[in-house]
Design a protein around this motif. Structure first.
Motif, short mmCIF file in Angstrom:
data_model
loop_
_atom_site.label_atom_id
_atom_site.label_comp_id
_atom_site.label_asym_id
_atom_site.label_seq_id
_atom_site.Cartn_x
_atom_site.Cartn_y
_atom_site.Cartn_z
N LEU A 115 -3.62 -59.82 -40.94
CA LEU A 115 -4.04 -59.74 -42.34
C LEU A 115 -5.43 -59.13 -42.44
O LEU A 115 -5.69 -58.27 -43.29
CB LEU A 115 -4.03 -61.13 -42.97
N ALA A 116 -6.33 -59.57 -41.57
CA ALA A 116 -7.70 -59.05 -41.61
C ALA A 116 -7.73 -57.55 -41.37
O ALA A 116 -8.42 -56.80 -42.07
CB ALA A 116 -8.56 -59.78 -40.58
N LEU A 117 -6.96 -57.09 -40.39
CA LEU A 117 -6.95 -55.66 -40.10
C LEU A 117 -6.30 -54.87 -41.24
O LEU A 117 -6.73 -53.76 -41.57
CB LEU A 117 -6.22 -55.40 -38.78
N GLY A 123 -9.51 -51.13 -47.70
CA GLY A 123 -10.70 -51.23 -48.52
C GLY A 123 -11.13 -52.63 -48.89
O GLY A 123 -11.93 -52.80 -49.82
N GLN A 124 -10.63 -53.64 -48.21
CA GLN A 124 -10.99 -55.03 -48.52
C GLN A 124 -11.62 -55.70 -47.30
O GLN A 124 -11.32 -56.83 -46.95
CB GLN A 124 -9.75 -55.80 -48.98
N GLU A 147 -13.68 -55.70 -34.68
CA GLU A 147 -13.16 -54.49 -35.32
C GLU A 147 -13.61 -54.39 -36.78
O GLU A 147 -14.10 -53.35 -37.23
CB GLU A 147 -11.63 -54.49 -35.24
N VAL A 148 -13.44 -55.48 -37.51
CA VAL A 148 -13.77 -55.48 -38.94
C VAL A 148 -15.28 -55.42 -39.14
O VAL A 148 -15.79 -54.64 -39.96
CB VAL A 148 -13.18 -56.73 -39.62
N GLY A 149 -16.01 -56.23 -38.39
CA GLY A 149 -17.45 -56.31 -38.58
C GLY A 149 -18.16 -55.00 -38.29
O GLY A 149 -19.01 -54.56 -39.08
N VAL A 150 -17.82 -54.36 -37.19
CA VAL A 150 -18.45 -53.08 -36.87
C VAL A 150 -18.07 -52.04 -37.91
O VAL A 150 -18.90 -51.22 -38.33
CB VAL A 150 -18.07 -52.62 -35.45
N GLY A 151 -16.83 -52.07 -38.37
CA GLY A 151 -16.40 -51.12 -39.40
C GLY A 151 -17.17 -51.27 -40.70
O GLY A 151 -17.35 -50.31 -41.44
#
Length: 447
Positions: A115-117, A123-124, A147-151
């Protein structure tokens, strides 16, 4: 359909058509069989997944979703994850998110990861980050957080969280004491993830320094520091670092890919001082791949081992070099030295004797062995007959009530053109043995 049953069948590859055989059925033109099993009331998951992917590839996504709907309706996460993947690949990301979100809310960790990815891709990312943040001690969730944080440009925050997990004084996750002195970490891959943050930020030197400072966590024989050095073509540093078996293997693989076979050979020879057994087998495989089978034989022979995995490798090399008779002589010498020959070594005679044109003798000799009619021996003998082009005889040896035999017999029947029989066999529940009778107390052997 029942989620628990689907989970058991797919996890054990029992009462189902395994995925590699589904692919084979499609390749042989038996799409109708795969479709029938996918749509059956008590459906086969691997058939359903393959059929849905086939439909989606033909731009028939709605049909694919109809195939998967009964499986998703059981509440089984695996089916929902596959459906979400197809939706997202077709540009229907919001539907994928809506499907996955309830599973994540119910505590399915893989669903939270996915879900996070999904959210980040659509865009969320901030919502994804907040969802992951409370679960930094879970290695799978922590991977998604990186992955999410660096992005999002929040790599420093993620790095600080991971550094806190690596700080001295954290409680051991096994005994909940900060003083036990055990090197356990939560998440276990915190070092690798911290290095990943730095690498994603383009700070390769810092990533390398992290892995040197804390020591990388090797998973599945892959060394993250060695892989990082390979990705950035820092070969000299990799040579200097290659002191672990995993790192040496990755160095040798890289050198072989670049055509430096001599360098790869040298790497394995140096490793042999610390890890003689694995280094010798890896070196032998390398030499054989490059037409140096005679050298490979001598490398394995020098181990002077009666361990079946080593002798197996040696016999394979003898056969590949057209020296099957020497392989048989080696087995004879081992048998004479040990005074016996367990099935683990006796089974190696079959391919060598077949290579010498003595297949019937090999079969008779195998059956005459004290363990020759055991289920595992019959399976080995069946594979020998299959390789020799005698599949009907192989099929006759196998027990349809045994799962391990079904795994061999199913594909064999398909190749023989007996497709319906194969599918019926694989999908039929095995007989359930009654539980053993409770034994009364006795102070006399056998206990």
């Amino acid at each position: 359909m029942d989620a628990a049953v689907l989970h058991r069948r797919t996890g054990m590859h029992d009462e189902c058509v395994p995925p590699d055989l589904v692919d084979r059925l499609l390749a042989l033109g038996h799409a109708d069989v795969v479709r029938g099993q996918a749509l059956a009331e008590d459906g086969d998951w691997f058939c359903a997944r393959a059929w849905a992917r086939l439909l989606a590839g033909r731009d028939a996504l709605d049909e694919a979703l109809e195939v998967l709907a009964p499986y998703v309706g059981t509440g089984w996460w695996t089916a929902a994850a596959e459906t979400a993947r197809l939706l997202d690949a077709a540009g229907r990301g919001e539907e994928a998110i809506s499907l996955v979100r309830p599973f994540a809310a119910d505590g399915e960790r893989s669903a939270l990861h996915d879900l996070a990815l999904l959210l980040a891709r659509h865009g969320q990312g901030e919502e994804a980050y907040e969802l992951l943040l409370p679960h930094t001690t879970d290695w799978l969730i922590a991977e998604a957080l990186v992955e999410v944080g660096v992005g999002l440009g929040r790599g420093e925050e993620v790095a600080a969280l991971l550094e806190a997990r690596l700080a001295p004084g954290n409680a051991c996750p096994r005994c909940d004491s900060p003083e036990c002195g055990q090197p356990y970490r939560e998440p276990f891959n915190a070092v690798n993830l911290l290095a990943s943050v730095r690498e994603k930020q383009g700070r390769t030197d810092e990533a390398i320094a992290v892995l040197h400072a804390y020591g990388p966590t090797v998973v599945n024989s892959r060394d993250p520091l060695a892989e990082l050095l390979v990705r950035h073509a820092r070969i000299d540093e990799l040579r200097a670092y290659a002191g672990t078996p995993e790192a040496v293997r990755q160095l040798a693989e890289l050198l072989e890919e670049r055509g430096d076979v001599a360098g790869a050979v040298d790497a394995y020879r140096k490793l042999a001082d610390e890890d003689r057994w694995n280094a010798s087998i890896l070196l032998a495989e390398l030499l054989a791949r490059h037409g140096r089978g005679a050298e490979a034989i001598e490398v394995v022979r020098a181990l002077d081992s009666a361990d079946d995995w080593v002798v197996d490798q040696l016999c394979r090399l003898f056969a590949a070099e057209g020296r099957a008779q020497e392989g048989l002589a080696h087995l004879d010498a081992l048998k004479a030295r040990r005074g016996r020959e367990e099935w683990e070594l006796s089974r190696l005679r079959g391919p060598l004797m077949a290579a010498c044109g003595r297949l019937d003798e090999a079969v008779a000799q195998a059956l005459a062995h004290p363990e020759g009619r055991s289920p595992y021996a019959l399976e080995s003998l069946a594979r020998l007959l299959i390789d020799a082009g005698r599949p009907e005889e192989a099929a006759a040896l196998l027990d349809t009530d045994r799962l391990d035999h079904r795994r061999t017999l199913g594909p064999l029947l398909v190749e023989l053109g007996r497709v319906e029989e194969a599918v019926t066999l694989l999908r039929t529940p095995r007989p359930q043995l009654p539980p053993p009778e409770p034994a009364g107390y006795s102070d006399c052997p056998p206990f």
